[in-house]
Design an enzyme around this catalytic site. Structure first.
Site, PDB file in Angstrom:
ATOM      1  N   LYS A  99      11.680   3.321 -12.977  1.00 12.20           N
ATOM      2  CA  LYS A  99      10.339   3.733 -12.528  1.00 12.20           C
ATOM      3  C   LYS A  99      10.399   4.170 -11.072  1.00 12.20           C
ATOM      4  O   LYS A  99      10.876   3.423 -10.214  1.00 12.20           O
ATOM      5  CB  LYS A  99       9.340   2.579 -12.668  1.00 12.20           C
ATOM      6  CG  LYS A  99       7.919   2.969 -12.223  1.00 12.20           C
ATOM      7  CD  LYS A  99       6.915   1.873 -12.521  1.00 12.20           C
ATOM      8  CE  LYS A  99       6.790   0.857 -11.436  1.00 12.20           C
ATOM      9  NZ  LYS A  99       6.106   1.349 -10.213  1.00 12.20           N
TER      10      LYS A  99
ATOM     11  N   ASP B 278       5.471   7.008 -11.812  1.00 15.52           N
ATOM     12  CA  ASP B 278       4.271   6.159 -11.712  1.00 15.52           C
ATOM     13  C   ASP B 278       3.420   6.636 -10.530  1.00 15.52           C
ATOM     14  O   ASP B 278       3.387   5.992  -9.482  1.00 15.52           O
ATOM     15  CB  ASP B 278       4.737   4.703 -11.533  1.00 15.52           C
ATOM     16  CG  ASP B 278       3.597   3.719 -11.379  1.00 15.52           C
ATOM     17  OD1 ASP B 278       2.462   4.036 -11.775  1.00 15.52           O
ATOM     18  OD2 ASP B 278       3.855   2.617 -10.857  1.00 15.52           O
TER      19      ASP B 278
ATOM     20  N   LYS C 127       0.094   7.654 -11.043  1.00 15.99           N
ATOM     21  CA  LYS C 127      -1.301   7.298 -11.369  1.00 15.99           C
ATOM     22  C   LYS C 127      -2.278   8.399 -10.970  1.00 15.99           C
ATOM     23  O   LYS C 127      -3.172   8.204 -10.131  1.00 15.99           O
ATOM     24  CB  LYS C 127      -1.698   5.983 -10.671  1.00 15.99           C
ATOM     25  CG  LYS C 127      -0.833   4.787 -11.039  1.00 15.99           C
ATOM     26  CD  LYS C 127      -1.349   3.504 -10.399  1.00 15.99           C
ATOM     27  CE  LYS C 127      -0.552   2.286 -10.768  1.00 15.99           C
ATOM     28  NZ  LYS C 127       0.801   2.219 -10.159  1.00 15.99           N
TER      29      LYS C 127
ATOM     30  N   ASP D  58      -7.935  12.758 -10.690  1.00 15.43           N
ATOM     31  CA  ASP D  58      -8.520  13.900  -9.984  1.00 15.43           C
ATOM     32  C   ASP D  58      -9.327  14.710 -10.999  1.00 15.43           C
ATOM     33  O   ASP D  58      -9.496  14.263 -12.141  1.00 15.43           O
ATOM     34  CB  ASP D  58      -7.387  14.741  -9.352  1.00 15.43           C
ATOM     35  CG  ASP D  58      -7.810  15.436  -8.068  1.00 15.43           C
ATOM     36  OD1 ASP D  58      -8.904  16.042  -8.059  1.00 15.43           O
ATOM     37  OD2 ASP D  58      -7.056  15.392  -7.078  1.00 15.43           O
TER      38      ASP D  58
ATOM     39  N   THR E 290      -4.298  -4.620 -12.086  1.00 13.15           N
ATOM     40  CA  THR E 290      -4.196  -6.081 -12.247  1.00 13.15           C
ATOM     41  C   THR E 290      -4.388  -6.820 -10.926  1.00 13.15           C
ATOM     42  O   THR E 290      -4.571  -8.026 -10.910  1.00 13.15           O
ATOM     43  CB  THR E 290      -2.831  -6.469 -12.859  1.00 13.15           C
ATOM     44  OG1 THR E 290      -1.809  -5.828 -12.097  1.00 13.15           O
ATOM     45  CG2 THR E 290      -2.720  -6.037 -14.302  1.00 13.15           C
TER      46      THR E 290
ATOM     47  N   ARG F 294      11.614  -6.508  -8.373  1.00 15.27           N
ATOM     48  CA  ARG F 294      12.367  -7.416  -7.503  1.00 15.27           C
ATOM     49  C   ARG F 294      13.251  -8.449  -8.200  1.00 15.27           C
ATOM     50  O   ARG F 294      14.325  -8.751  -7.674  1.00 15.27           O
ATOM     51  CB  ARG F 294      11.392  -8.072  -6.518  1.00 15.27           C
ATOM     52  CG  ARG F 294      10.923  -7.083  -5.458  1.00 15.27           C
ATOM     53  CD  ARG F 294       9.647  -7.522  -4.772  1.00 15.27           C
ATOM     54  NE  ARG F 294       8.508  -7.494  -5.689  1.00 15.27           N
ATOM     55  CZ  ARG F 294       7.280  -7.857  -5.360  1.00 15.27           C
ATOM     56  NH1 ARG F 294       7.037  -8.272  -4.131  1.00 15.27           N
ATOM     57  NH2 ARG F 294       6.312  -7.785  -6.252  1.00 15.27           N
TER      58      ARG F 294
HETATM   59  O1  C5P Z   1       8.911  -6.173  -8.067  1.00 18.12           O
HETATM   60  P1  C5P Z   1       7.943  -6.252  -9.198  1.00 18.12           P
HETATM   61  O2  C5P Z   1       8.579  -6.701 -10.506  1.00 18.12           O
HETATM   62  O3  C5P Z   1       6.704  -7.052  -8.866  1.00 18.12           O
HETATM   63  O4  C5P Z   1       7.507  -4.723  -9.429  1.00 18.12           O
HETATM   64  C1  C5P Z   1       6.481  -4.369 -10.309  1.00 18.12           C
HETATM   65  C2  C5P Z   1       6.248  -2.905 -10.232  1.00 18.12           C
HETATM   66  O5  C5P Z   1       5.151  -2.588 -11.073  1.00 18.12           O
HETATM   67  C3  C5P Z   1       5.891  -2.373  -8.850  1.00 18.12           C
HETATM   68  O6  C5P Z   1       6.432  -1.057  -8.761  1.00 18.12           O
HETATM   69  C4  C5P Z   1       4.387  -2.326  -8.860  1.00 18.12           C
HETATM   70  O7  C5P Z   1       3.876  -1.307  -8.043  1.00 18.12           O
HETATM   71  C5  C5P Z   1       4.108  -1.998 -10.323  1.00 18.12           C
HETATM   72  N1  C5P Z   1       2.807  -2.435 -10.809  1.00 18.12           N
HETATM   73  C6  C5P Z   1       2.383  -3.748 -10.755  1.00 18.12           C
HETATM   74  N2  C5P Z   1       1.152  -4.087 -11.219  1.00 18.12           N
HETATM   75  C7  C5P Z   1       0.348  -3.158 -11.734  1.00 18.12           C
HETATM   76  C8  C5P Z   1       0.763  -1.825 -11.801  1.00 18.12           C
HETATM   77  C9  C5P Z   1       2.021  -1.500 -11.321  1.00 18.12           C
HETATM   78  O8  C5P Z   1       3.119  -4.608 -10.314  1.00 18.12           O
HETATM   79  N3  C5P Z   1      -0.827  -3.514 -12.210  1.00 18.12           N
END
Ligand code: C5P
Length: 238
Positions: A35, A62, A64, A67, A121, A212
């Site tokens: 992603k 990603d 999003k 517009d 979220t 992460r």
């Molecule tokens: O590092 P981590 O596992 O928290 O990364 C989650 C990824 O998903 C990040 O790129 C974050 O921007 C994305 N994301 C999220 N929650 C959302 C939508 C996207 O954590 N509701």
């Protein structure tokens, strides 16, 4: 929709290209997808996306989009021309915007999957009320997900805690892409409402977005392999 290939999408949220490309060189496109979000795209642009696709990986772009329909449709075409595997739009952009996005993607031999963002979220009940949405977050999520499905979207991004109700309401064919996934025992970072990879899959997730726990792990490959095994076990038991 029959899901083929890796269920794990590794979120590349790096401030520099070098660590991203170093990790990419160790990853296997048969085991995960990638992603690219607003941070890396804004810094490194379409060339980074091309480079990742050039190494054989499916890319979820990603960005999003939200517009007017004409602009979103043109952006979706630009993403499809780049060769991305999945892209997303905000469902709150409305039916006309989502239909325009979907129509823009018709005619591509390998049409990118079109996914909707419902209620972020990160927003609490108070936050969404302040922004003018009434009712519980889950009711808004369901309403926007249903609107997305009616507008031709392939699925939505949602919390792993929302998958069961969305699956029940919108059926098996709708893709559910879930961040907020943390292997047992790992740091939750800034994610609040989390599930383990196995529980997310058992709860109906189609794809897991995981950053992460893999990218910041002391041994990213071991971490990915452990998550992959957990996903395989959950799929085999389901
Ligand atoms: O590092 P981590 O596992 O928290 O990364 C989650 C990824 O998903 C990040 O790129 C974050 O921007 C994305 N994301 C999220 N929650 C959302 C939508 C996207 O954590 N509701």
């Amino acid at each position: 929709m029959k899901i083929q290939g890796p269920r794990i999408i590794v979120a590349f949220d790096f401030a520099a290209q070098e660590p991203a490309m170093e990790l990419l060189a160790r990853l296997d496109p048969g085991q995960c997808r990638i992603k690219v979000g607003k941070e890396m795209f804004t810094r490194f642009g379409p060339d980074l996306v091309r480079a990742i696709i050039g190494k054989g990986f499916d890319v979820f772009l990603d960005l999003k989009y939200h517009d007017i329909p004409n602009t979103v449709a043109a952006a979706c075409k630009a993403a499809a021309d780049l060769g991305v595997w999945m892209l997303n739009v905000h469902a709150s952009g409305g039916r006309k915007m989502m239909v325009a996005a979907r129509e823009a993607l018709e005619g591509y031999a390998q049409r990118p999957l079109l996914i909707g963002v419902t209620i972020l979220t990160s927003l609490s009940r108070a936050d969404i009320a302040e922004a003018g949405f009434s009712g519980e977050p889950v009711d808004n999520v369901l309403r926007l997900a249903a609107l997305g499905q009616a507008s031709g979207l392939d699925g939505v991004v949602c919390s792993p805690l929302e998958t069961e109700v969305i699956r029940r309401t919108l059926g098996e064919g709708f893709l559910l892409v879930t961040p907020g996934v943390r292997p047992g025992g790992s740091a939750s970072d800034d994610q609040q409402r989390i599930k383990t990879p196995g529980d997310a899959i058992r709860g109906g997730s189609s794809y897991l977005v995981i950053g992460r726990p893999i990218t910041a792990a002391p041994d990213p490959m071991a971490s990915l392999e452990a998550i992959r095994r957990e996903v395989e076990e959950a799929l085999a038991s389901g």
